[in-house]
Structure formats: C-alpha cells, structure tokens
Design a protein around this motif. Structure first.
Motif, PDB file in Angstrom:
ATOM      1  N   ALA A   1       5.255   8.067  -7.624  1.00  0.00           N
ATOM      2  CA  ALA A   1       3.948   7.751  -8.228  1.00  0.00           C
ATOM      3  C   ALA A   1       3.045   7.808  -7.040  1.00  0.00           C
ATOM      4  CB  ALA A   1       3.874   6.369  -8.890  1.00  0.00           C
ATOM      5  N   HIS A   2       3.547   8.513  -6.075  1.00  0.00           N
ATOM      6  CA  HIS A   2       3.064   8.527  -4.718  1.00  0.00           C
ATOM      7  C   HIS A   2       2.540   9.894  -4.333  1.00  0.00           C
ATOM      8  CE1 HIS A   2       6.201   5.189  -4.848  1.00  0.00           C
ATOM      9  NE2 HIS A   2       5.017   4.633  -4.972  1.00  0.00           N
ATOM     10  N   THR A   3       2.812  10.362  -3.103  1.00  0.00           N
ATOM     11  CA  THR A   3       2.155  11.594  -2.672  1.00  0.00           C
ATOM     12  C   THR A   3       2.889  12.275  -1.531  1.00  0.00           C
ATOM     13  OG1 THR A   3      -0.039  12.501  -2.196  1.00  0.00           O
ATOM     14  CG2 THR A   3       0.562  10.478  -1.052  1.00  0.00           C
ATOM     15  N   ILE A   4       2.707  13.584  -1.413  1.00  0.00           N
ATOM     16  CA  ILE A   4       3.305  14.373  -0.330  1.00  0.00           C
ATOM     17  C   ILE A   4       2.218  15.228   0.320  1.00  0.00           C
ATOM     18  CG2 ILE A   4       4.963  16.182   0.275  1.00  0.00           C
ATOM     19  CD1 ILE A   4       6.615  15.389  -2.162  1.00  0.00           C
ATOM     20  N   PHE A   5       2.130  15.159   1.631  1.00  0.00           N
ATOM     21  CA  PHE A   5       1.267  16.056   2.407  1.00  0.00           C
ATOM     22  C   PHE A   5       1.934  17.419   2.378  1.00  0.00           C
ATOM     23  CE2 PHE A   5       0.685  17.351   7.086  1.00  0.00           C
ATOM     24  CZ  PHE A   5      -0.368  18.192   6.800  1.00  0.00           C
ATOM     25  N   GLN A   6       1.209  18.456   1.869  1.00  0.00           N
ATOM     26  CA  GLN A   6       1.861  19.744   1.667  1.00  0.00           C
ATOM     27  C   GLN A   6       1.058  20.982   2.034  1.00  0.00           C
ATOM     28  OE1 GLN A   6       1.996  20.247  -2.973  1.00  0.00           O
ATOM     29  NE2 GLN A   6       2.257  18.094  -2.400  1.00  0.00           N
TER      30      GLN A   6
ATOM     31  N   SER B   1     -11.732  21.984  15.997  1.00  0.00           N
ATOM     32  CA  SER B   1     -11.685  22.543  14.642  1.00  0.00           C
ATOM     33  C   SER B   1     -11.724  21.450  13.577  1.00  0.00           C
ATOM     34  CB  SER B   1     -10.401  23.355  14.444  1.00  0.00           C
ATOM     35  OG  SER B   1     -10.415  24.509  15.248  1.00  0.00           O
ATOM     36  N   SER B   2     -12.230  21.826  12.420  1.00  0.00           N
ATOM     37  CA  SER B   2     -12.169  20.970  11.239  1.00  0.00           C
ATOM     38  C   SER B   2     -10.862  21.264  10.526  1.00  0.00           C
ATOM     39  CB  SER B   2     -13.335  21.267  10.294  1.00  0.00           C
ATOM     40  OG  SER B   2     -14.555  20.934  10.911  1.00  0.00           O
ATOM     41  N   VAL B   3     -10.145  20.214  10.168  1.00  0.00           N
ATOM     42  CA  VAL B   3      -8.895  20.382   9.440  1.00  0.00           C
ATOM     43  C   VAL B   3      -8.914  19.482   8.206  1.00  0.00           C
ATOM     44  CG1 VAL B   3      -7.530  21.061  11.454  1.00  0.00           C
ATOM     45  CG2 VAL B   3      -7.672  18.668  10.835  1.00  0.00           C
ATOM     46  N   SER B   4      -8.121  19.872   7.231  1.00  0.00           N
ATOM     47  CA  SER B   4      -7.962  19.068   6.022  1.00  0.00           C
ATOM     48  C   SER B   4      -6.486  19.026   5.685  1.00  0.00           C
ATOM     49  CB  SER B   4      -8.735  19.672   4.848  1.00  0.00           C
ATOM     50  OG  SER B   4     -10.114  19.733   5.136  1.00  0.00           O
ATOM     51  N   ALA B   5      -5.993  17.836   5.427  1.00  0.00           N
ATOM     52  CA  ALA B   5      -4.632  17.647   4.952  1.00  0.00           C
ATOM     53  C   ALA B   5      -4.712  17.525   3.438  1.00  0.00           C
ATOM     54  CB  ALA B   5      -4.023  16.392   5.557  1.00  0.00           C
ATOM     55  N   GLU B   6      -3.885  18.295   2.737  1.00  0.00           N
ATOM     56  CA  GLU B   6      -3.890  18.254   1.275  1.00  0.00           C
ATOM     57  C   GLU B   6      -2.635  17.553   0.779  1.00  0.00           C
ATOM     58  OE1 GLU B   6      -4.123  21.225  -2.601  1.00  0.00           O
ATOM     59  OE2 GLU B   6      -4.721  21.985  -0.637  1.00  0.00           O
ATOM     60  N   TRP B   7      -2.832  16.558  -0.078  1.00  0.00           N
ATOM     61  CA  TRP B   7      -1.767  15.722  -0.622  1.00  0.00           C
ATOM     62  C   TRP B   7      -1.700  15.898  -2.130  1.00  0.00           C
ATOM     63  CZ3 TRP B   7       0.503  11.750   2.595  1.00  0.00           C
ATOM     64  CH2 TRP B   7      -0.069  11.616   3.859  1.00  0.00           C
ATOM     65  N   HIS B   8      -0.494  15.837  -2.676  1.00  0.00           N
ATOM     66  CA  HIS B   8      -0.324  15.843  -4.124  1.00  0.00           C
ATOM     67  C   HIS B   8       0.860  14.978  -4.512  1.00  0.00           C
ATOM     68  CE1 HIS B   8      -3.484  18.604  -5.127  1.00  0.00           C
ATOM     69  NE2 HIS B   8      -3.098  19.356  -4.111  1.00  0.00           N
ATOM     70  N   HIS B   9       0.824  14.508  -5.751  1.00  0.00           N
ATOM     71  CA  HIS B   9       1.859  13.628  -6.290  1.00  0.00           C
ATOM     72  C   HIS B   9       3.231  14.283  -6.251  1.00  0.00           C
ATOM     73  CE1 HIS B   9       3.613  11.390  -9.947  1.00  0.00           C
ATOM     74  NE2 HIS B   9       3.783  10.643  -8.883  1.00  0.00           N
ATOM     75  N   GLY B  10       3.288  15.548  -6.570  1.00  0.00           N
ATOM     76  CA  GLY B  10       4.521  16.324  -6.476  1.00  0.00           C
ATOM     77  C   GLY B  10       4.246  17.594  -5.711  1.00  0.00           C
TER      78      GLY B  10
ATOM     79  N   ASP C   1      -0.779  15.619 -14.737  1.00  0.00           N
ATOM     80  CA  ASP C   1      -0.302  14.467 -13.972  1.00  0.00           C
ATOM     81  C   ASP C   1      -1.474  13.553 -13.618  1.00  0.00           C
ATOM     82  OD1 ASP C   1       0.779  12.656 -12.182  1.00  0.00           O
ATOM     83  OD2 ASP C   1       1.745  14.165 -10.929  1.00  0.00           O
ATOM     84  N   SER C   2      -1.599  12.432 -14.314  1.00  0.00           N
ATOM     85  CA  SER C   2      -2.719  11.514 -14.064  1.00  0.00           C
ATOM     86  C   SER C   2      -2.610  10.801 -12.719  1.00  0.00           C
ATOM     87  CB  SER C   2      -2.816  10.479 -15.191  1.00  0.00           C
ATOM     88  OG  SER C   2      -1.637   9.689 -15.233  1.00  0.00           O
ATOM     89  N   SER C   3      -1.454  10.907 -12.056  1.00  0.00           N
ATOM     90  CA  SER C   3      -1.285  10.285 -10.736  1.00  0.00           C
ATOM     91  C   SER C   3      -1.431  11.298  -9.595  1.00  0.00           C
ATOM     92  CB  SER C   3       0.087   9.613 -10.640  1.00  0.00           C
ATOM     93  OG  SER C   3       0.142   8.498 -11.496  1.00  0.00           O
ATOM     94  N   ASP C   4      -1.972  12.472  -9.877  1.00  0.00           N
ATOM     95  CA  ASP C   4      -2.183  13.472  -8.832  1.00  0.00           C
ATOM     96  C   ASP C   4      -3.614  13.366  -8.340  1.00  0.00           C
ATOM     97  OD1 ASP C   4      -1.624  15.604  -7.144  1.00  0.00           O
ATOM     98  OD2 ASP C   4      -2.001  17.134  -8.656  1.00  0.00           O
ATOM     99  N   PRO C   5      -3.828  13.195  -7.042  1.00  0.00           N
ATOM    100  CA  PRO C   5      -2.888  13.326  -5.941  1.00  0.00           C
ATOM    101  C   PRO C   5      -2.060  12.079  -5.633  1.00  0.00           C
ATOM    102  CG  PRO C   5      -5.072  12.992  -5.072  1.00  0.00           C
ATOM    103  CD  PRO C   5      -5.210  13.078  -6.557  1.00  0.00           C
ATOM    104  N   ILE C   6      -2.494  10.907  -6.098  1.00  0.00           N
ATOM    105  CA  ILE C   6      -1.745   9.661  -5.917  1.00  0.00           C
ATOM    106  C   ILE C   6      -2.234   8.683  -6.982  1.00  0.00           C
ATOM    107  CG2 ILE C   6      -3.377   8.642  -4.262  1.00  0.00           C
ATOM    108  CD1 ILE C   6      -0.951   7.456  -2.768  1.00  0.00           C
ATOM    109  N   ASP C   7      -1.395   7.747  -7.359  1.00  0.00           N
ATOM    110  CA  ASP C   7      -1.820   6.743  -8.319  1.00  0.00           C
ATOM    111  C   ASP C   7      -2.978   5.945  -7.721  1.00  0.00           C
ATOM    112  OD1 ASP C   7      -1.742   3.913  -9.570  1.00  0.00           O
ATOM    113  OD2 ASP C   7      -0.564   5.169 -10.927  1.00  0.00           O
ATOM    114  N   PRO C   8      -4.063   5.756  -8.471  1.00  0.00           N
ATOM    115  CA  PRO C   8      -5.227   5.060  -7.917  1.00  0.00           C
ATOM    116  C   PRO C   8      -4.979   3.610  -7.515  1.00  0.00           C
ATOM    117  CG  PRO C   8      -5.647   5.777 -10.189  1.00  0.00           C
ATOM    118  CD  PRO C   8      -4.285   6.259  -9.812  1.00  0.00           C
ATOM    119  N   SER C   9      -3.848   3.019  -7.916  1.00  0.00           N
ATOM    120  CA  SER C   9      -3.527   1.649  -7.502  1.00  0.00           C
ATOM    121  C   SER C   9      -3.044   1.593  -6.056  1.00  0.00           C
ATOM    122  CB  SER C   9      -2.447   1.061  -8.414  1.00  0.00           C
ATOM    123  OG  SER C   9      -1.201   1.727  -8.208  1.00  0.00           O
TER     124      SER C   9
END
Length: 192
Positions: A18-23, A79-88, A99-107
C-alpha cells in the motif's frame, strides 16, 4: 564554473505494501527509462529495522531484483533530477488509474530525502560502510502538508537538484521516503 559529469547508479532505499517503489529517474526532464540503473526490490513491503543493513538499499524482507542493473546514468553536477515512485512496478510510467493508492496511500505522510555516496564504481555491489551525504530533504510544510502530499500531487515525481559543487566521479544515489503513520512506537516508521 565548469561542471563535469559524474556517474550515478540510482539505488532505491526501500519499497512498498500500500506503499511505493522508486522506479524511474528523470534528468533535466528526460526519462532515463523504467528501472534503468535502479536497484529495486522484488517485494513491496517496507524496511522498518533501522539497525539492519537492509535500510541502505533493500535486502532481507525486500530482496533486490537480480541480476542487478548494469546501466549507468550520467548526470552533470547542477542538473535537475526527478525520482518517480509508484505503488507497484509500472513499466508504462504514470499513475495507474485502477489503483487509488498510486503513487502511495495518502495516509503514509512523511519526509522524502536524497543522498549520494562516492564510490570507485557505480556498479559496486558493496553498499555497507559507504559515506552517504544528504543532497535533498523535504518534510513537513508550514501548511501542515508533507513531502508525500507533494509527491502525490506531482503524480509520483519528487524533484530536486544535484548540487553544482559535486566533484566528478562515480556515486550511488539513494532516494528515501519515510512513512510516519505508525511511528508512535518502534518499529513503526516505514522506510521506502
């Protein structure tokens, strides 16, 4: 000031449930590719034991996907960088509309940080004993929102700069999200 390129192998600090992965890593607005240069876990649960070496770059309950990547991402200091995270794991990028928990559950409120560690080779498999230094931190904002809220508003993206003063060389990048919703007792904080 001359800014020489340096090498970064992106390293995810922890993972999901219900969490997230840097991908994905973006450099100056350019997507470097799905899990390219990123050591990512095969299991989507958080690391909670802050005394474990797993907190560095996953492992243990969150085994890393093998083989480890051999892609190296070259990034110029400043440089400007961005890390992108998603629930799966999301090979197509962007939010998963189912997926309502993407990128992470708001709690899962909490800070997000980024660290670098200088290494002889960005392909090193040894991560214990490295000297990590923080290059970015976003936490609790004056309006009561957290870095995680900003990441959710940005559809999983966390934006920061590589400091212009970083010397050329090989580095590992560790991006870390700490969910504090269970942190009132140990081991309650969840590291992603």
């Amino acid at each position: 000031m001359y800014t020489s390129p340096f090498v970064v192998l992106a390293v995810a600090a922890t993972s999901v449930h219900a969490h997230t992965i840097f991908q994905r890593l973006w450099v100056n607005g350019v997507d470097q590719g799905f899990v390219k240069g990123i050591r990512y876990p095969t299991y989507n649960g958080p690391v909670t034991d802050v005394t474990s070496n797993d907190i560095i770059c996953n492992g243990g309950v969150n085994p890393l996907h093998t083989p480890l990547p051999t892609d190296i991402i070259n990034i110029a200091a400043g440089s400007s960088v961005s890390a992108e995270w998603h629930h799966g794991l999301n090979v197509n990028g962007g939010l998963d509309p189912s997926d309502s928990s993407d990128p992470i559950d708001p709690s899962h409120k909490g800070p997000i940080m980024a660290y670098l560690a200088k290494v002889d080779s960005a392909l090193t498999t040894t991560v214990t004993g490295l000297k990590w230094f923080k290059i970015f931190e976003d936490g609790l904002h004056s309006d009561g929102t957290w870095a995680v809220d900003t990441m959710i508003s940005n559809k999983g993206l966390v934006h920061f700069k590589i400091p212009a003063c970083i010397a050329p060389g090989n580095y590992l990048l560790r991006v870390e999200l700490v969910a504090l919703h269970g942190a009132s007792s140990y081991p309650g904080a969840q590291f992603y």
